[in-house]
Motif scaffolding. Structure first.
Motif, PDB file in Angstrom:
ATOM      1  N   ARG A 109      33.885  43.819  25.415  1.00 58.02           N
ATOM      2  CA  ARG A 109      35.260  44.248  25.639  1.00 58.02           C
ATOM      3  C   ARG A 109      35.864  43.351  26.697  1.00 58.02           C
ATOM      4  NH1 ARG A 109      31.882  47.983  25.171  1.00 58.02           N
ATOM      5  NH2 ARG A 109      31.279  47.963  27.356  1.00 58.02           N
ATOM      6  N   TRP A 110      37.166  43.168  26.626  1.00 60.16           N
ATOM      7  CA  TRP A 110      37.874  42.482  27.706  1.00 60.16           C
ATOM      8  C   TRP A 110      39.314  42.926  27.710  1.00 60.16           C
ATOM      9  CZ3 TRP A 110      41.987  38.957  27.595  1.00 60.16           C
ATOM     10  CH2 TRP A 110      42.366  38.493  26.342  1.00 60.16           C
ATOM     11  N   GLY A 111      39.957  42.696  28.811  1.00 67.93           N
ATOM     12  CA  GLY A 111      41.356  43.060  28.927  1.00 67.93           C
ATOM     13  C   GLY A 111      41.914  42.634  30.263  1.00 67.93           C
ATOM     14  N   TRP A 112      43.099  43.098  30.543  1.00 70.00           N
ATOM     15  CA  TRP A 112      43.727  42.792  31.819  1.00 70.00           C
ATOM     16  C   TRP A 112      44.677  43.919  32.169  1.00 70.00           C
ATOM     17  CZ3 TRP A 112      48.925  41.942  32.941  1.00 70.00           C
ATOM     18  CH2 TRP A 112      49.785  41.916  31.842  1.00 70.00           C
ATOM     19  N   SER A 113      44.974  44.019  33.440  1.00 71.14           N
ATOM     20  CA  SER A 113      45.924  45.024  33.896  1.00 71.14           C
ATOM     21  C   SER A 113      46.639  44.501  35.130  1.00 71.14           C
ATOM     22  CB  SER A 113      45.210  46.341  34.208  1.00 71.14           C
ATOM     23  OG  SER A 113      44.247  46.140  35.210  1.00 71.14           O
ATOM     24  N   GLU A 115      47.928  44.475  38.845  1.00 66.10           N
ATOM     25  CA  GLU A 115      47.320  44.987  40.073  1.00 66.10           C
ATOM     26  C   GLU A 115      48.178  44.517  41.242  1.00 66.10           C
ATOM     27  OE1 GLU A 115      43.456  43.710  42.327  1.00 66.10           O
ATOM     28  OE2 GLU A 115      42.957  45.210  40.814  1.00 66.10           O
ATOM     29  N   GLY A 116      48.910  45.417  41.831  1.00 70.74           N
ATOM     30  CA  GLY A 116      49.818  45.036  42.907  1.00 70.74           C
ATOM     31  C   GLY A 116      50.821  44.008  42.385  1.00 70.74           C
ATOM     32  N   ALA A 117      50.941  42.898  43.097  1.00 75.16           N
ATOM     33  CA  ALA A 117      51.845  41.824  42.674  1.00 75.16           C
ATOM     34  C   ALA A 117      51.168  40.884  41.689  1.00 75.16           C
ATOM     35  CB  ALA A 117      52.323  41.041  43.891  1.00 75.16           C
ATOM     36  N   GLY A 118      49.891  41.114  41.394  1.00 80.50           N
ATOM     37  CA  GLY A 118      49.134  40.217  40.520  1.00 80.50           C
ATOM     38  C   GLY A 118      48.537  40.939  39.331  1.00 80.50           C
ATOM     39  N   LYS A 119      47.323  40.515  38.961  1.00 86.06           N
ATOM     40  CA  LYS A 119      46.647  41.105  37.809  1.00 86.06           C
ATOM     41  C   LYS A 119      45.132  41.027  37.992  1.00 86.06           C
ATOM     42  CE  LYS A 119      46.734  36.794  35.220  1.00 86.06           C
ATOM     43  NZ  LYS A 119      47.414  36.061  36.290  1.00 86.06           N
ATOM     44  N   ARG A 120      44.453  41.788  37.157  1.00 84.19           N
ATOM     45  CA  ARG A 120      42.995  41.783  37.106  1.00 84.19           C
ATOM     46  C   ARG A 120      42.611  41.545  35.650  1.00 84.19           C
ATOM     47  NH1 ARG A 120      39.154  44.506  40.296  1.00 84.19           N
ATOM     48  NH2 ARG A 120      40.940  45.422  41.362  1.00 84.19           N
ATOM     49  N   ILE A 121      41.826  40.506  35.410  1.00 84.89           N
ATOM     50  CA  ILE A 121      41.276  40.244  34.077  1.00 84.89           C
ATOM     51  C   ILE A 121      39.806  40.628  34.138  1.00 84.89           C
ATOM     52  CG2 ILE A 121      40.815  38.506  32.305  1.00 84.89           C
ATOM     53  CD1 ILE A 121      43.194  36.939  33.415  1.00 84.89           C
ATOM     54  N   TRP A 122      39.343  41.372  33.142  1.00 84.32           N
ATOM     55  CA  TRP A 122      37.978  41.868  33.171  1.00 84.32           C
ATOM     56  C   TRP A 122      37.314  41.670  31.809  1.00 84.32           C
ATOM     57  CZ3 TRP A 122      37.013  45.530  29.536  1.00 84.32           C
ATOM     58  CH2 TRP A 122      38.120  46.212  29.015  1.00 84.32           C
ATOM     59  N   CYS A 123      36.004  41.657  31.830  1.00 86.48           N
ATOM     60  CA  CYS A 123      35.234  41.700  30.582  1.00 86.48           C
ATOM     61  C   CYS A 123      33.946  42.450  30.867  1.00 86.48           C
ATOM     62  CB  CYS A 123      34.988  40.308  30.015  1.00 86.48           C
ATOM     63  SG  CYS A 123      34.024  39.215  31.051  1.00 86.48           S
ATOM     64  N   GLU A 124      33.375  42.993  29.806  1.00 86.71           N
ATOM     65  CA  GLU A 124      32.142  43.764  29.912  1.00 86.71           C
ATOM     66  C   GLU A 124      31.163  43.345  28.829  1.00 86.71           C
ATOM     67  OE1 GLU A 124      33.877  47.966  31.691  1.00 86.71           O
ATOM     68  OE2 GLU A 124      33.547  47.804  29.531  1.00 86.71           O
ATOM     69  N   ILE A 125      29.895  43.398  29.202  1.00 85.70           N
ATOM     70  CA  ILE A 125      28.811  43.165  28.252  1.00 85.70           C
ATOM     71  C   ILE A 125      27.853  44.340  28.380  1.00 85.70           C
ATOM     72  CG2 ILE A 125      26.856  41.716  27.606  1.00 85.70           C
ATOM     73  CD1 ILE A 125      28.365  39.341  28.641  1.00 85.70           C
ATOM     74  N   SER A 137      40.355  45.894  21.798  1.00 78.28           N
ATOM     75  CA  SER A 137      41.474  45.047  22.169  1.00 78.28           C
ATOM     76  C   SER A 137      41.737  45.060  23.666  1.00 78.28           C
ATOM     77  CB  SER A 137      42.734  45.526  21.448  1.00 78.28           C
ATOM     78  OG  SER A 137      43.861  44.853  21.922  1.00 78.28           O
ATOM     79  N   ALA A 138      42.135  43.914  24.177  1.00 83.85           N
ATOM     80  CA  ALA A 138      42.567  43.819  25.560  1.00 83.85           C
ATOM     81  C   ALA A 138      43.893  44.530  25.753  1.00 83.85           C
ATOM     82  CB  ALA A 138      42.715  42.353  25.942  1.00 83.85           C
TER      83      ALA A 138
END
Length: 162
Positions: A109-113, A115-125, A137-138
């Motif tokens: 899985r992966w996605g983004w959200s 976060e404050g003035a920026g963002k966080r992109i993440w993925c999981e295994i 889906s992200a």
């Protein structure tokens, strides 16, 4: 565990070395497919943060204990850019533009959200003995993050970390 990343391409190598040492400390051997896949994902996400934002970022790695079968390994990169990650179409001669396709192909899985003035992109295994990945889906739902990006040229491609 987290590592602060400066907006310098040399930081990608430092992030890989840091992640390798954390994996070894958690009992995941450097020659295990999981380790190789995670290092490639670290490389792609940190490269994206450094190249596309030109701003500092933070790499986070959440590792379950080595004996925890079926647990999830999570990788996150947070930066101060509010620009969303955008899958790109890379032709055969392009030297870039394949990072999110690799992430989509390698992560469960992966996605983004935001976060404050920026963002966080993440993925999981998922650390499990059985093969196959759940396509999530992200952008929400239960499909690949590339669904709806017709003509990008990612259909039918297989990815393997070697």
């Amino acid at each position: 565990m987290q590592l602060e990343i400066r907006p310098d391409p040399a930081e990608v190598g430092r992030a890989r070395r840091w992640a390798r040492s954390r994996l070894a400390g958690s009992g995941i051997g450097a020659d295990e497919p999981l380790a190789e896949t995670l290092i490639l994902l670290v490389s792609e996400l940190v490269t994206n943060a450094v190249v596309h934002t030109g701003r500092p970022a933070v790499l986070r790695l959440s590792l379950p204990g080595a004996a925890t079968e079926g647990a999830t390994v999570r990788l996150e990169v947070a930066d101060s850019s509010s620009c969303a990650p955008v899958p790109r179409c890379a032709d055969g001669d392009a030297t870039g533009g394949r990072g999110l396709a690799l992430v989509d192909g390698l992560a469960d899985r992966w996605g983004w959200s935001p976060e404050g003035a920026g963002k966080r992109i993440w993925c999981e295994i998922d650390r499990c003995a059985q093969g196959g990945r759940e396509a999530t889906s992200a952008f929400g739902g239960g499909t690949s993050a590339f669904e709806g990006y017709e003509g990008l040229g990612y259909e039918g491609l297989a990815y393997e970390a070697v």
